[in-house]
Design a protein around this motif. Structure first.
Motif, short mmCIF file in Angstrom:
data_model
loop_
_atom_site.label_atom_id
_atom_site.label_comp_id
_atom_site.label_asym_id
_atom_site.label_seq_id
_atom_site.Cartn_x
_atom_site.Cartn_y
_atom_site.Cartn_z
N THR A 81 54.31 34.71 26.98
CA THR A 81 55.03 34.78 28.26
C THR A 81 54.23 34.14 29.38
O THR A 81 54.80 33.72 30.38
CB THR A 81 55.35 36.24 28.62
N HIS A 82 52.89 34.08 29.21
CA HIS A 82 52.06 33.49 30.26
C HIS A 82 52.10 31.96 30.21
O HIS A 82 51.60 31.29 31.08
CB HIS A 82 50.61 33.97 30.12
N GLU A 83 52.68 31.43 29.12
CA GLU A 83 52.70 29.98 28.95
C GLU A 83 54.06 29.37 29.24
O GLU A 83 54.35 28.25 28.84
CB GLU A 83 52.27 29.62 27.51
N LEU A 84 54.91 30.11 29.92
CA LEU A 84 56.19 29.54 30.32
C LEU A 84 55.94 28.35 31.25
O LEU A 84 55.10 28.43 32.15
CB LEU A 84 57.03 30.58 31.08
N ARG A 128 60.79 29.21 39.95
CA ARG A 128 61.86 29.44 40.94
C ARG A 128 63.02 30.21 40.33
O ARG A 128 63.61 31.08 40.97
CB ARG A 128 62.35 28.12 41.53
N LEU A 129 63.37 29.88 39.07
CA LEU A 129 64.48 30.57 38.41
C LEU A 129 64.14 32.04 38.20
O LEU A 129 65.00 32.92 38.33
CB LEU A 129 64.81 29.89 37.08
N MET A 130 62.88 32.33 37.88
CA MET A 130 62.46 33.73 37.67
C MET A 130 62.58 34.53 38.97
O MET A 130 62.92 35.71 38.96
CB MET A 130 61.03 33.77 37.14
N LYS A 131 62.32 33.86 40.09
CA LYS A 131 62.46 34.53 41.40
C LYS A 131 63.93 34.75 41.74
O LYS A 131 64.31 35.77 42.31
CB LYS A 131 61.78 33.71 42.50
N LYS A 132 64.75 33.76 41.40
CA LYS A 132 66.17 33.86 41.73
C LYS A 132 66.88 34.89 40.86
O LYS A 132 67.82 35.55 41.30
CB LYS A 132 66.84 32.48 41.58
N TYR A 133 66.44 35.01 39.60
CA TYR A 133 67.08 35.94 38.65
C TYR A 133 66.02 36.91 38.10
O TYR A 133 65.66 36.85 36.93
CB TYR A 133 67.75 35.18 37.51
N PRO A 134 65.54 37.83 38.97
CA PRO A 134 64.43 38.72 38.57
C PRO A 134 64.79 39.69 37.44
O PRO A 134 63.91 40.25 36.80
CB PRO A 134 64.11 39.48 39.86
N GLU A 149 60.16 37.48 28.45
CA GLU A 149 60.50 37.29 27.04
C GLU A 149 61.87 36.62 26.88
O GLU A 149 62.07 35.77 26.01
CB GLU A 149 60.50 38.64 26.30
N GLU A 150 62.80 37.00 27.75
CA GLU A 150 64.14 36.40 27.70
C GLU A 150 64.12 34.95 28.19
O GLU A 150 64.85 34.10 27.66
CB GLU A 150 65.13 37.25 28.52
N TRP A 151 63.27 34.66 29.17
CA TRP A 151 63.11 33.26 29.59
C TRP A 151 62.54 32.43 28.44
O TRP A 151 62.92 31.26 28.24
CB TRP A 151 62.20 33.16 30.82
N LEU A 152 61.64 33.03 27.66
CA LEU A 152 61.09 32.34 26.49
C LEU A 152 62.19 32.02 25.48
O LEU A 152 62.21 30.95 24.88
CB LEU A 152 60.01 33.19 25.83
N ALA A 197 66.52 25.34 25.23
CA ALA A 197 66.73 24.47 26.41
C ALA A 197 65.88 23.21 26.30
O ALA A 197 64.92 23.15 25.53
CB ALA A 197 66.39 25.23 27.68
N ALA A 198 66.24 22.21 27.07
CA ALA A 198 65.48 20.96 27.12
C ALA A 198 65.53 20.39 28.53
O ALA A 198 66.58 20.42 29.18
CB ALA A 198 66.05 19.95 26.13
#
Length: 203
Positions: free
Chosen positions: A3-6, A12-18, A23-26, A32-33
């Motif tokens: 998770t630290h290597e995202l 910015r997306l993590m801030k907008k959708y906290p 893990e879900e962003w991973l 995604a590409a």
């Protein structure tokens, strides 16, 4: 990848959708590409069935339709952190009536919708964001319908000036005219009228 290597693009997306966990962003990152799209290139073309959605990392996009005479009308703009999609085309497997085109060189995070949908059943946070995005798009659609209900180009332009200054600042007069369903000349007159008004007010 931990998770630290995202990649930094997610900050910015993590801030907008906290609500979405690292893990879900991973998980999203795995399907995604990052894609570069040049000015004038389409993310989705008229007549093509939508297979992808995307977050805008940088750049601007227009969602446009063609009227009966073949004139372009813009129904929505997409800026950084906004979402690009045509869910109706994907769900119905129908040719898209909307074209989504880059208005300047852009970078997007493109996601295969077919791979994304199963995640909604397993991750309520992603489903929550999906519903939030759908609500945002519905609200933008409703606002655009309200703008078009205003009778004159002056009233329509004034609405943008007061409520959506980012559109005035970032979008060309020609494309604002296409968004307001009016001619560039009528819009130019409306803008000059408001400029004169503000000058007189300041004198």
């Amino acid at each position: 990848m931990t998770t630290h290597e995202l990649p930094p693009i997610y900050q910015r997306l993590m801030k907008k959708y906290p609500v979405v966990t690292p893990e879900e962003w991973l998980l999203l990152d795995s399907i995604a590409a990052v894609k570069h799209i040049r000015k004038g290139e389409s993310f989705l073309r008229y007549g093509k069935v939508a297979r992808y959605s995307a977050f805008v990392l940088s750049g601007m996009f227009k969602f446009s339709i063609l009227d009966d005479e073949g004139n372009e009308k813009i129904v929505r703009f997409g800026f950084a952190d906004d979402f690009l999609a045509n869910c109706e085309s994907y769900n119905k497997k129908a040719p898209s009536a909307v074209s989504i085109t880059a208005m300047e060189d852009a970078v997007i995070l493109r996601i295969n919708i077919k791979k994304l949908q199963p995640l909604y059943d397993l991750h309520m946070n992603l489903l929550h964001v999906n519903l939030q995005l759908f609500q945002e798009m519905t609200e933008q659609q409703s606002e655009h319908q309200y703008i078009l209900s205003l009778k004159t180009p002056l009233q329509r332009y004034r609405f943008l000036l007061e409520r959506r200054p980012a559109i005035i600042q970032k979008i060309s007069l020609t494309n604002i005219a296409r968004y307001l369903y009016t001619s560039r000349e009528a819009l130019s007159r409306a803008r000059l009228f408001l400029l004169d008004q503000s000058r007189n007010f300041c004198d």
